[in-house]
Scaffold this motif. Structure first.
Motif, short mmCIF file in Angstrom:
data_model
loop_
_atom_site.label_atom_id
_atom_site.label_comp_id
_atom_site.label_asym_id
_atom_site.label_seq_id
_atom_site.Cartn_x
_atom_site.Cartn_y
_atom_site.Cartn_z
N TRP A 168 -0.03 1.48 10.28
CA TRP A 168 1.27 2.17 10.33
C TRP A 168 2.42 1.18 10.18
O TRP A 168 3.43 1.51 9.53
CB TRP A 168 1.39 2.98 11.61
CG TRP A 168 0.47 4.17 11.57
CD1 TRP A 168 -0.68 4.35 12.28
CD2 TRP A 168 0.58 5.31 10.72
NE1 TRP A 168 -1.28 5.54 11.93
CE2 TRP A 168 -0.52 6.15 10.98
CE3 TRP A 168 1.52 5.72 9.75
CZ2 TRP A 168 -0.71 7.36 10.31
CZ3 TRP A 168 1.32 6.93 9.10
CH2 TRP A 168 0.22 7.72 9.38
N LEU A 172 5.24 1.35 7.25
CA LEU A 172 6.69 1.27 7.47
C LEU A 172 7.30 0.15 6.64
O LEU A 172 8.35 0.33 6.00
CB LEU A 172 6.99 1.05 8.96
CG LEU A 172 6.73 2.23 9.87
CD1 LEU A 172 6.88 1.82 11.33
CD2 LEU A 172 7.67 3.38 9.53
N TRP A 173 6.66 -1.01 6.65
CA TRP A 173 7.16 -2.13 5.84
C TRP A 173 7.14 -1.76 4.37
O TRP A 173 8.12 -2.01 3.64
CB TRP A 173 6.30 -3.38 6.09
CG TRP A 173 6.57 -4.44 5.07
CD1 TRP A 173 7.60 -5.34 5.06
CD2 TRP A 173 5.82 -4.67 3.87
NE1 TRP A 173 7.53 -6.13 3.94
CE2 TRP A 173 6.45 -5.74 3.19
CE3 TRP A 173 4.69 -4.08 3.30
CZ2 TRP A 173 5.97 -6.22 1.97
CZ3 TRP A 173 4.22 -4.56 2.10
CH2 TRP A 173 4.87 -5.63 1.44
N SER A 176 9.83 0.73 3.40
CA SER A 176 11.17 0.11 3.45
C SER A 176 11.40 -0.85 2.28
O SER A 176 12.53 -1.01 1.84
CB SER A 176 11.40 -0.60 4.78
OG SER A 176 10.60 -1.76 4.87
#
Length: 191
Positions: A168, A172-173, A176
């Motif tokens: 997860w 997210l990284w 982004s």
């Protein structure tokens, strides 16, 4: 790996592949079904276990799972092999166009999503002590890293506290740092 880790791996892999190879002219329904298909694909290789979460989703699924468990004899055999993946692909390539309405759902995207889920399953299982018998019926298990002793134990603390949250955090990284291609996919969706 546990089913929740397989689900997370499949979703992260689907998003990663979509960012690098964005589907063209995709409908909202295709997107929704693609996400579900990747999740189902992540569970398909474990259909040889009666306790697979996939069986919980189907009526009488537990009974079907028990029957298949006897057919496959044990876990991680043909469903975790190149032969099994090819057979599943050919079956779905034949089935999906027959059960989907191409006006609403692109069966090619769904097939690709299922296969992404399956490949993510095999990749994540290769990180475990047991490895993956890609050349079944030969009894050779492939794993990453090649030294079995330093691989992950399924369902233990390292998977639950490091691998699962790590997937997860990676997602997210990745989202982004790859916002533009992912937003382009969302903007190009048609009703």
């Amino acid at each position: 790996m546990t089913s929740r880790t397989h689900d997370a791996f499949a979703f992260a892999t689907l998003v990663t592949v979509a960012a690098f190879y964005p589907p063209q002219n995709m409908s909202v329904m295709t997107l929704i079904f693609a996400i579900i298909a990747a999740d189902i694909g992540a569970l398909i290789p474990d259909m040889d276990t009666a306790g697979n979460r996939l069986w919980e989703l189907l009526p009488q699924g537990q009974k079907v799972g028990k029957v298949l468990r006897h057919i496959f004899f044990k876990h991680r055999t043909i469903t975790h092999s190149i032969i099994g993946v090819f057979a599943i692909y050919k079956f779905l390539e034949w089935l999906l166009p027959k059960i989907t309405n191409e006006a609403f759902v692109d069966s090619n995207v769904i097939l690709a999503s299922v296969m992404i889920g399956i490949f993510s399953h095999l990749l994540s299982d290769s990180l475990t002590e047991e490895g993956v018998p890609l050349l079944f019926p030969l009894r050779i298990a492939f794993g990453i890293p090649p030294i079995r002793k330093i691989r992950i134990k399924t369902g233990q603390w390292f998977e639950n506290l490091v691998v699962f949250p790590g997937v997860w955090l990676y997602l997210l990284w990745f989202v982004s740092t790859h916002q533009l291609p992912l937003l382009a996919i969302l903007r190009s969706l048609r009703s």
